[in-house]
Design a protein around this motif. Structure first.
Motif, PDB file in Angstrom:
ATOM      1  N   ILE A   1     -73.787 -11.958  70.025  1.00 34.20           N
ATOM      2  CA  ILE A   1     -73.236 -11.130  70.235  1.00 34.20           C
ATOM      3  C   ILE A   1     -73.809 -10.053  69.526  1.00 34.20           C
ATOM      4  CG2 ILE A   1     -72.263  -8.179  70.844  1.00 34.20           C
ATOM      5  CD1 ILE A   1     -69.644  -9.781  72.213  1.00 34.20           C
ATOM      6  N   SER A   2     -74.234 -10.196  67.834  1.00 34.87           N
ATOM      7  CA  SER A   2     -74.544  -9.372  67.176  1.00 34.87           C
ATOM      8  C   SER A   2     -76.110 -10.305  67.386  1.00 34.87           C
ATOM      9  CB  SER A   2     -74.246  -9.684  65.842  1.00 34.87           C
ATOM     10  OG  SER A   2     -73.332 -10.932  65.512  1.00 34.87           O
ATOM     11  N   CYS A   3     -76.242 -11.794  67.066  1.00 37.42           N
ATOM     12  CA  CYS A   3     -77.790 -11.873  67.511  1.00 37.42           C
ATOM     13  C   CYS A   3     -78.403 -11.009  68.266  1.00 37.42           C
ATOM     14  CB  CYS A   3     -78.126 -13.480  67.679  1.00 37.42           C
ATOM     15  SG  CYS A   3     -76.705 -14.175  65.973  1.00 37.42           S
ATOM     16  N   LYS A   4     -77.919 -11.135  69.430  1.00 40.16           N
ATOM     17  CA  LYS A   4     -78.016 -10.269  70.842  1.00 40.16           C
ATOM     18  C   LYS A   4     -78.959  -9.100  70.933  1.00 40.16           C
ATOM     19  CE  LYS A   4     -78.462 -10.562  75.925  1.00 40.16           C
ATOM     20  NZ  LYS A   4     -77.019 -11.486  76.722  1.00 40.16           N
ATOM     21  N   ARG A   5     -78.288  -8.316  70.235  1.00 42.73           N
ATOM     22  CA  ARG A   5     -78.184  -6.906  69.720  1.00 42.73           C
ATOM     23  C   ARG A   5     -79.219  -6.611  69.042  1.00 42.73           C
ATOM     24  NH1 ARG A   5     -72.146  -4.522  71.866  1.00 42.73           N
ATOM     25  NH2 ARG A   5     -73.126  -5.281  73.990  1.00 42.73           N
ATOM     26  N   SER A   6     -79.017  -6.684  67.676  1.00 45.08           N
ATOM     27  CA  SER A   6     -79.317  -6.672  66.931  1.00 45.08           C
ATOM     28  C   SER A   6     -81.197  -6.886  66.461  1.00 45.08           C
ATOM     29  CB  SER A   6     -79.282  -7.704  65.539  1.00 45.08           C
ATOM     30  OG  SER A   6     -79.798  -7.342  63.816  1.00 45.08           O
ATOM     31  N   LYS A   7     -81.505  -5.923  65.288  1.00 38.67           N
ATOM     32  CA  LYS A   7     -83.516  -6.484  66.179  1.00 38.67           C
ATOM     33  C   LYS A   7     -83.515  -7.347  64.750  1.00 38.67           C
ATOM     34  CE  LYS A   7     -84.681  -1.838  66.465  1.00 38.67           C
ATOM     35  NZ  LYS A   7     -85.008  -0.060  66.223  1.00 38.67           N
ATOM     36  N   ASN A   8     -82.502  -7.448  63.831  1.00 36.93           N
ATOM     37  CA  ASN A   8     -83.328  -8.814  62.069  1.00 36.93           C
ATOM     38  C   ASN A   8     -82.035  -9.340  62.408  1.00 36.93           C
ATOM     39  OD1 ASN A   8     -84.910  -7.336  62.396  1.00 36.93           O
ATOM     40  ND2 ASN A   8     -84.459  -5.392  60.579  1.00 36.93           N
ATOM     41  N   PRO A   9     -81.346 -10.091  63.042  1.00 35.46           N
ATOM     42  CA  PRO A   9     -80.463 -10.977  63.384  1.00 35.46           C
ATOM     43  C   PRO A   9     -80.416 -12.735  62.239  1.00 35.46           C
ATOM     44  CG  PRO A   9     -81.621 -12.094  65.194  1.00 35.46           C
ATOM     45  CD  PRO A   9     -82.268 -10.589  64.899  1.00 35.46           C
ATOM     46  N   LEU A  10     -78.694 -13.469  62.057  1.00 36.38           N
ATOM     47  CA  LEU A  10     -79.114 -14.514  61.513  1.00 36.38           C
ATOM     48  C   LEU A  10     -80.254 -15.097  61.938  1.00 36.38           C
ATOM     49  CD1 LEU A  10     -78.583 -15.944  59.102  1.00 36.38           C
ATOM     50  CD2 LEU A  10     -76.630 -16.400  59.574  1.00 36.38           C
ATOM     51  N   LEU A  11     -79.551 -15.352  63.209  1.00 36.20           N
ATOM     52  CA  LEU A  11     -79.930 -16.593  64.403  1.00 36.20           C
ATOM     53  C   LEU A  11     -81.490 -16.140  65.196  1.00 36.20           C
ATOM     54  CD1 LEU A  11     -80.885 -19.628  65.093  1.00 36.20           C
ATOM     55  CD2 LEU A  11     -78.764 -19.104  66.367  1.00 36.20           C
TER      56      LEU A  11
ATOM     57  N   GLU B   1     -86.940  -8.291  55.954  1.00 36.41           N
ATOM     58  CA  GLU B   1     -86.405  -7.929  54.888  1.00 36.41           C
ATOM     59  C   GLU B   1     -84.918  -8.058  54.832  1.00 36.41           C
ATOM     60  OE1 GLU B   1     -87.691  -5.470  51.309  1.00 36.41           O
ATOM     61  OE2 GLU B   1     -90.414  -6.143  52.290  1.00 36.41           O
ATOM     62  N   ASN B   2     -84.123  -7.222  55.990  1.00 36.93           N
ATOM     63  CA  ASN B   2     -83.589  -6.722  56.166  1.00 36.93           C
ATOM     64  C   ASN B   2     -82.227  -7.562  56.866  1.00 36.93           C
ATOM     65  OD1 ASN B   2     -82.936  -5.519  53.203  1.00 36.93           O
ATOM     66  ND2 ASN B   2     -83.791  -3.819  54.210  1.00 36.93           N
ATOM     67  N   LEU B   3     -81.423  -8.643  57.228  1.00 30.38           N
ATOM     68  CA  LEU B   3     -80.773  -9.157  57.647  1.00 30.38           C
ATOM     69  C   LEU B   3     -79.903  -8.671  58.122  1.00 30.38           C
ATOM     70  CD1 LEU B   3     -80.771 -13.311  56.997  1.00 30.38           C
ATOM     71  CD2 LEU B   3     -82.378 -11.839  58.621  1.00 30.38           C
ATOM     72  N   ASP B   4     -79.166  -8.419  59.599  1.00 30.84           N
ATOM     73  CA  ASP B   4     -77.937  -8.768  59.990  1.00 30.84           C
ATOM     74  C   ASP B   4     -76.566  -8.385  59.388  1.00 30.84           C
ATOM     75  OD1 ASP B   4     -76.233  -6.173  62.009  1.00 30.84           O
ATOM     76  OD2 ASP B   4     -75.782  -8.597  63.123  1.00 30.84           O
ATOM     77  N   LEU B   5     -75.874  -7.968  58.417  1.00 28.00           N
ATOM     78  CA  LEU B   5     -75.067  -8.586  57.577  1.00 28.00           C
ATOM     79  C   LEU B   5     -73.907  -9.080  58.596  1.00 28.00           C
ATOM     80  CD1 LEU B   5     -74.527  -6.365  54.799  1.00 28.00           C
ATOM     81  CD2 LEU B   5     -75.786  -8.252  54.706  1.00 28.00           C
TER      82      LEU B   5
END
Length: 473
Positions: A265-275, A215-219
């Motif tokens: 980097i954020s897409c790789k590290r985040s649990k809920n990335p945009l991509l 539900e909550n994407l990484d901003l």
């Protein structure tokens, strides 16, 4: 009694058969309704391309640059927001997002139709781009899963044919509408079609979504993704006007490069990335998505260079030019669905592979026979049809592969990323056509266009080489 039971059995059997027939045809009806997205988007491109000079002439000369920015804002908003809305559609429902996108698009074109000044027109086009960004990743993903896999190639082909119909109608209908009613009528037409599609969508479409989507994407990934894609799009759109080595372009380049690093980097590290970067672990999806980008560069460089040749070198009128290139779109209408059926039967790989090299034959024909003297039937038309045939073979086929090799629950974000590749390719193709199709005189323009045709052939071939040794079926 036995007769009564027999009649009841026959009635039950007929009802079952009727329900089965309706169940089989309903996905195809949904596909037609969902195809309103590509129809509206393609029709808008044709309508606005012809009406833009009339729109500029209708307002004060000092504010005409704002009108030009309307086209830029539309493309930047559409391309940069694709990933976000593709991701949201997987989570909150593709039907819901599709109807919201149709509503925004319809309201935006209505505002553009009755705009009192260029500033409002700019706002309307920006919101229209956002609405299209919702429609593009959700529409086909919403309905493709309901169609049996053995018919999905035909479905994607039908989808492409509907877009090609809009490609023919846009330039032709816009001239008549503008001449009789003025440029505002083109946006009124889009608004009417949008309302009809919205009513049909509410009645026909089924919901589909990914229940376990976050539900909550990484901003950080959301904002960096939007800025990254938006920067690249703006560079491609404004590079010719601002100068490719101007301060603005250099600033946007380094901004885009820096933000893209943050995004990945954020897409790789985040649990809920945009991509979801795991999409690219699917090498079939990765290969056809990259191939689609190269093919889009080639097609739009070819498509936009043709009118430049016809109008600036041969001196033909805009209306004559429009009818002259129309056979390319008519051919696409005729062959898209048959190519989809062939893909279902023989596989996508051969169509993509051969389709990437077929345009080279048409380009070779042009390089040999096209010159500064008008020669349509013997020189221009044969090359146009051959290039268009190859374009039709690869154009919608890559989308078919991209959406049939991924997890059906991730169709929204998968289609969004695929469309980002295609839209960036489109923008780069237009930039190449405008940048290379210029010169001080007709001879120089013609020589530059021929250089561009070599680039077109190269881009088609490079795109197809991505599936040369792949196991795309």
């Amino acid at each position: 009694m036995e007769s009564f039971e027999s009649e009841m059995t026959d009635q039950d059997s007929q009802e079952v058969s009727s329900r089965k027939a309706k169940a089989e045809i309903r996905p195809w009806i949904s596909l037609l309704v969902a195809s309103s997205s590509i129809f509206l988007m393609t029709l808008d491109l044709g309508l606005t391309a012809v009406s833009l000079p009339e729109i500029r002439a209708d307002f004060d000369a000092s504010k005409r640059q704002i009108i030009n920015w309307g086209a830029t804002a539309y493309l930047v908003a559409m391309t940069s927001l694709l990933l976000l809305f593709g991701r949201l559609s997987d989570r909150y429902g593709r039907r819901k997002l599709f109807l919201i996108g149709l509503s925004i698009t319809t309201m935006a074109v209505s505002l553009a139709a009755f705009t009192p000044n260029p500033e409002v027109f700019l706002i309307a086009r920006t919101f229209q781009g956002a609405g299209i960004a919702i429609l593009v990743p959700t529409a086909l993903a919403m309905v493709l899963g309901d169609i049996p896999q053995k018919h999905q190639g035909a479905a994607v082909g039908l989808w492409g044919s509907i877009g090609a119909v809009a490609g023919v109608l846009g330039p032709i209908s816009s001239g008549s509408l503008i001449e009789i009613f003025g440029w505002r009528a083109t946006f009124v037409l889009l608004a009417i079609l949008g309302v009809l599609a919205l009513l049909a969508g509410i009645r026909v479409l089924n919901e589909s979504y990914l229940p376990e989507a976050p539900e909550n994407l990484d901003l950080v990934s959301v904002f960096s993704g939007i800025i990254s894609i938006g920067s690249v799009t703006l560079i491609l759109l404004q590079g010719n006007d601002w100068g490719w080595f101007s301060r603005k372009i250099i600033f946007l380049f380094f901004l885009g490069l820096l933000v893209t690093c943050f995004f990945l980097i954020s897409c790789k590290r985040s649990k809920n990335p945009l991509l979801d970067l795991e999409l690219f672990n699917n090498h079939k999806y990765r290969q056809v998505t990259i191939a689609a980008g190269f093919h889009q560069v080639a097609f739009f460089a070819f498509f936009f260079s043709s009118p430049i040749l016809l109008s600036e070198i041969w001196g033909w009128s805009p209306m004559k030019t429009g009818f002259t290139v129309a056979p390319a779109m008519v051919l696409a209408i005729l062959v898209q669905t048959p190519f989809g059926i062939l893909a279902d039967r023989f596989g996508y790989r051969k169509l993509i592979l051969y389709g990437g090299f077929v345009p080279s034959l048409g380009i070779a024909w042009w390089l040999i026979f096209v010159d500064s003297e008008p020669s349509y039937l013997s020189a221009f038309l044969p090359g146009l049809l051959v290039v268009s045939l190859g374009s039709a073979m690869v154009g919608i086929t890559t989308t078919g592969v991209a959406l049939t090799v991924v997890d059906p629950q991730k169709l929204g974000i998968a289609n969004a990323m695929h469309q980002v590749s295609r839209r960036l390719g489109t923008t780069m193709g237009v930039a190449l056509a405008v940048g290379l199709s210029s010169g001080l005189n007709d001879l120089e323009i013609l020589e530059n266009i021929k250089v561009l045709w070599w680039v077109v052939a190269f881009m088609y071939a490079i795109g197809s080489l991505f599936v040369w040794k792949s196991d795309v079926e």
